[in-house]
Design a protein around this motif. Structure first.
Motif, PDB file in Angstrom:
ATOM      1  N   THR A 190     -16.871  16.981 -18.113  1.00 40.19           N
ATOM      2  CA  THR A 190     -16.440  16.590 -16.779  1.00 40.19           C
ATOM      3  C   THR A 190     -16.108  17.864 -16.035  1.00 40.19           C
ATOM      4  O   THR A 190     -15.352  18.698 -16.537  1.00 40.19           O
ATOM      5  N   SER A 191     -16.696  18.035 -14.846  1.00 41.76           N
ATOM      6  CA  SER A 191     -16.472  19.244 -14.044  1.00 41.76           C
ATOM      7  C   SER A 191     -15.941  18.830 -12.684  1.00 41.76           C
ATOM      8  O   SER A 191     -16.575  18.025 -12.007  1.00 41.76           O
ATOM      9  N   VAL A 192     -14.818  19.400 -12.297  1.00 40.85           N
ATOM     10  CA  VAL A 192     -14.260  19.068 -10.993  1.00 40.85           C
ATOM     11  C   VAL A 192     -13.790  20.331 -10.284  1.00 40.85           C
ATOM     12  O   VAL A 192     -13.558  21.368 -10.908  1.00 40.85           O
ATOM     13  N   GLY A 193     -13.642  20.211  -8.971  1.00 35.91           N
ATOM     14  CA  GLY A 193     -13.202  21.340  -8.159  1.00 35.91           C
ATOM     15  C   GLY A 193     -11.751  21.161  -7.765  1.00 35.91           C
ATOM     16  O   GLY A 193     -11.430  20.267  -6.986  1.00 35.91           O
ATOM     17  N   VAL A 194     -10.871  22.014  -8.290  1.00 37.01           N
ATOM     18  CA  VAL A 194      -9.447  21.868  -7.986  1.00 37.01           C
ATOM     19  C   VAL A 194      -9.000  22.911  -6.965  1.00 37.01           C
ATOM     20  O   VAL A 194      -9.759  23.815  -6.592  1.00 37.01           O
ATOM     21  N   TYR A 195      -7.746  22.740  -6.506  1.00 33.21           N
ATOM     22  CA  TYR A 195      -7.243  23.530  -5.386  1.00 33.21           C
ATOM     23  C   TYR A 195      -6.641  24.829  -5.863  1.00 33.21           C
ATOM     24  O   TYR A 195      -6.725  25.855  -5.194  1.00 33.21           O
ATOM     25  N   GLN A 196      -6.010  24.786  -7.012  1.00 29.92           N
ATOM     26  CA  GLN A 196      -5.421  25.983  -7.601  1.00 29.92           C
ATOM     27  C   GLN A 196      -5.378  25.826  -9.113  1.00 29.92           C
ATOM     28  O   GLN A 196      -5.515  24.717  -9.626  1.00 29.92           O
ATOM     29  N   LEU A 197      -5.220  26.941  -9.791  1.00 32.51           N
ATOM     30  CA  LEU A 197      -5.077  26.923 -11.249  1.00 32.51           C
ATOM     31  C   LEU A 197      -3.993  27.920 -11.634  1.00 32.51           C
ATOM     32  O   LEU A 197      -3.673  28.833 -10.861  1.00 32.51           O
ATOM     33  N   PRO A 198      -3.412  27.742 -12.826  1.00 34.37           N
ATOM     34  CA  PRO A 198      -2.351  28.661 -13.250  1.00 34.37           C
ATOM     35  C   PRO A 198      -2.795  30.129 -13.141  1.00 34.37           C
ATOM     36  O   PRO A 198      -3.920  30.469 -13.505  1.00 34.37           O
ATOM     37  N   LYS A 199      -1.927  30.959 -12.630  1.00 33.56           N
ATOM     38  CA  LYS A 199      -2.166  32.405 -12.487  1.00 33.56           C
ATOM     39  C   LYS A 199      -3.380  32.725 -11.627  1.00 33.56           C
ATOM     40  O   LYS A 199      -4.019  33.764 -11.802  1.00 33.56           O
ATOM     41  N   ASN A 200      -3.699  31.811 -10.728  1.00 34.60           N
ATOM     42  CA  ASN A 200      -4.835  32.010  -9.819  1.00 34.60           C
ATOM     43  C   ASN A 200      -6.167  32.139 -10.572  1.00 34.60           C
ATOM     44  O   ASN A 200      -7.128  32.740 -10.079  1.00 34.60           O
ATOM     45  N   ALA A 201      -6.243  31.579 -11.771  1.00 36.44           N
ATOM     46  CA  ALA A 201      -7.495  31.596 -12.529  1.00 36.44           C
ATOM     47  C   ALA A 201      -8.575  30.850 -11.748  1.00 36.44           C
ATOM     48  O   ALA A 201      -8.280  29.921 -10.992  1.00 36.44           O
TER      49      ALA A 201
ATOM     50  N   PRO B 274     -10.239  36.300 -11.066  1.00 34.85           N
ATOM     51  CA  PRO B 274      -9.368  35.278 -10.460  1.00 34.85           C
ATOM     52  C   PRO B 274      -9.840  34.895  -9.061  1.00 34.85           C
ATOM     53  O   PRO B 274     -10.684  35.576  -8.468  1.00 34.85           O
ATOM     54  N   GLY B 275      -9.285  33.801  -8.555  1.00 30.47           N
ATOM     55  CA  GLY B 275      -9.571  33.391  -7.181  1.00 30.47           C
ATOM     56  C   GLY B 275     -10.437  32.159  -7.085  1.00 30.47           C
ATOM     57  O   GLY B 275     -10.805  31.556  -8.094  1.00 30.47           O
ATOM     58  N   ALA B 276     -10.736  31.794  -5.856  1.00 29.16           N
ATOM     59  CA  ALA B 276     -11.533  30.597  -5.591  1.00 29.16           C
ATOM     60  C   ALA B 276     -13.021  30.937  -5.641  1.00 29.16           C
ATOM     61  O   ALA B 276     -13.461  31.925  -5.051  1.00 29.16           O
ATOM     62  N   VAL B 277     -13.776  30.102  -6.334  1.00 25.97           N
ATOM     63  CA  VAL B 277     -15.218  30.303  -6.423  1.00 25.97           C
ATOM     64  C   VAL B 277     -15.858  29.902  -5.092  1.00 25.97           C
ATOM     65  O   VAL B 277     -15.538  28.873  -4.529  1.00 25.97           O
ATOM     66  N   GLY B 278     -16.736  30.733  -4.607  1.00 19.53           N
ATOM     67  CA  GLY B 278     -17.386  30.449  -3.340  1.00 19.53           C
ATOM     68  C   GLY B 278     -16.778  31.237  -2.195  1.00 19.53           C
ATOM     69  O   GLY B 278     -17.376  31.343  -1.128  1.00 19.53           O
TER      70      GLY B 278
ATOM     71  N   VAL C 216     -12.508  23.890 -11.820  1.00 19.91           N
ATOM     72  CA  VAL C 216     -12.992  25.063 -11.094  1.00 19.91           C
ATOM     73  C   VAL C 216     -12.194  25.210  -9.804  1.00 19.91           C
ATOM     74  O   VAL C 216     -12.204  24.306  -8.955  1.00 19.91           O
ATOM     75  N   GLN C 217     -11.495  26.339  -9.637  1.00 18.84           N
ATOM     76  CA  GLN C 217     -10.811  26.593  -8.366  1.00 18.84           C
ATOM     77  C   GLN C 217     -11.882  26.850  -7.309  1.00 18.84           C
ATOM     78  O   GLN C 217     -12.616  27.849  -7.381  1.00 18.84           O
TER      79      GLN C 217
END
Lengths: 159, 159, 159
Positions: free
Chosen positions: B134-145, B54-58, B101-102
């Motif tokens: 299509t690949s995008v960078g989002v701010y959050q995802l369910p359950k911090n995925a 879980p968490g933000a990539v990068g 992608v978070q």
């Protein structure tokens, strides 16, 4: 004017050319057909090796620059369909575009950015370019692109 | 090797098993069919009760961990299609995946993360796994995925 | 109760009315049909000129408010289909909704927000409202909306 002429005119007005080819990355296809439907992968405003107007809209770049980026994304989508089926005249309808806008914290004009892509579809394809649309503000995009646009279209039965 | 064998091998390489079942949440269906088309709900990298990486990539997790998360999302999508139609051999084509992608603030390798999902589709399904993306960078995802992947595929006429 | 009655009851429970019309912006269509499939543009919770419960979920607004916003988005989508084909009874199935949630940094209940939209589809359409779903947390949305929902549905052959 033919669709091809309007397409080339729109490209020229943006000062762009796809003559060096439509560079793409990753392990996937630019287009996949399902009968007469064609899915187009998410397009960023890449011209040759350059990402035009990168960054977050509302801080790094302006609304006008982002609209130009959205126009290039839409033109790339059209170019990939043309590459696949031979001519823009084979496009019967555009079902949906999704427009992802890399947004500054308080930037809320995602629809206005997306109008750049919608404008291209309408001006190149005429009535066939009418489409549904979803516009959202994302946190980042591949290669720091400001805009990414994907598309689903319908082709003529003969194509 | 059959698709099933390649699917199980990919799962094993990630150290995962879906034998406890494919847990899901919310008031919706994992898959819906439209003739021979099958829509798969957005999948996060859940194995049993655990969200893998879980968490933000990068920032929280690395590119490699996010690619593994994307692989698990794709494997879950395949598992849900198999659950619905009985066999991975019924998949004729994959039309589209969207990879969310978070992302950490300056992380711009969403395409590279998405390659994890694309790799699974190609290695399990072969040519039938070619898809648009299509690949995008989002701010959050369910359950911090860290990653979420949805899918549209085409089934064999007989299935 | 008929679908129309359940639709109006859900609207009334939210204290909303679409009698002033379904305002929309931008250079695109609210709906596009592809045979019996209908694509609905991304809907924000706009009632008349007002965006209901704007802001980021988890900081500016609560989960409950966001769920109400998601309900309004879904009701708008249904209203647009009704406007296009004359009756909610023409909806045979809902293939997919994508729910974009403007999220505070650490807000991870996007699925719970999306349940608002799913609840509306199930309660108005019954079994025909079963759908696949993708829920993600975005950084911003048009007009500072908290939620945006798009939809693909299938209509009865006769419609």
């Amino acid at each position: 004017m033919s669709r091809e002429e309007r397409f080339l005119k729109a490209l020229a007005q943006l000062g762009c050319s796809f003559e060096a080819g439509l560079k793409r990355g990753g392990d996937y296809a630019a287009t996949v057909c399902d009968g007469n439907r064609i899915y187009v992968s998410g397009q960023i405003p890449r011209v040759g090796d350059e990402i035009v107007h990168p960054g977050a809209v509302g801080s790094d770049i302006s609304l006008g620059q982002a609209q130009d980026a959205a126009k290039i994304c839409a033109l790339r989508g059209l170019a990939l369909i043309r590459e696949r089926v031979g001519s823009l005249d084979e496009i019967k309808a555009v079902l949906r575009i999704t427009v992802f806008v890399q947004s500054a914290d308080s930037f809320t004009q995602q629809s206005e950015v997306a109008n750049g892509a919608s404008f291209i579809l309408r001006s190149v394809l005429g009535e066939a370019g009418v489409h549904t649309r979803t516009s959202v503000g994302v946190y980042q995009l591949p290669k720091n692109a400001s805009v990414e646009v994907d598309m689903i279209a319908v082709l003529n039965p003969s194509s």
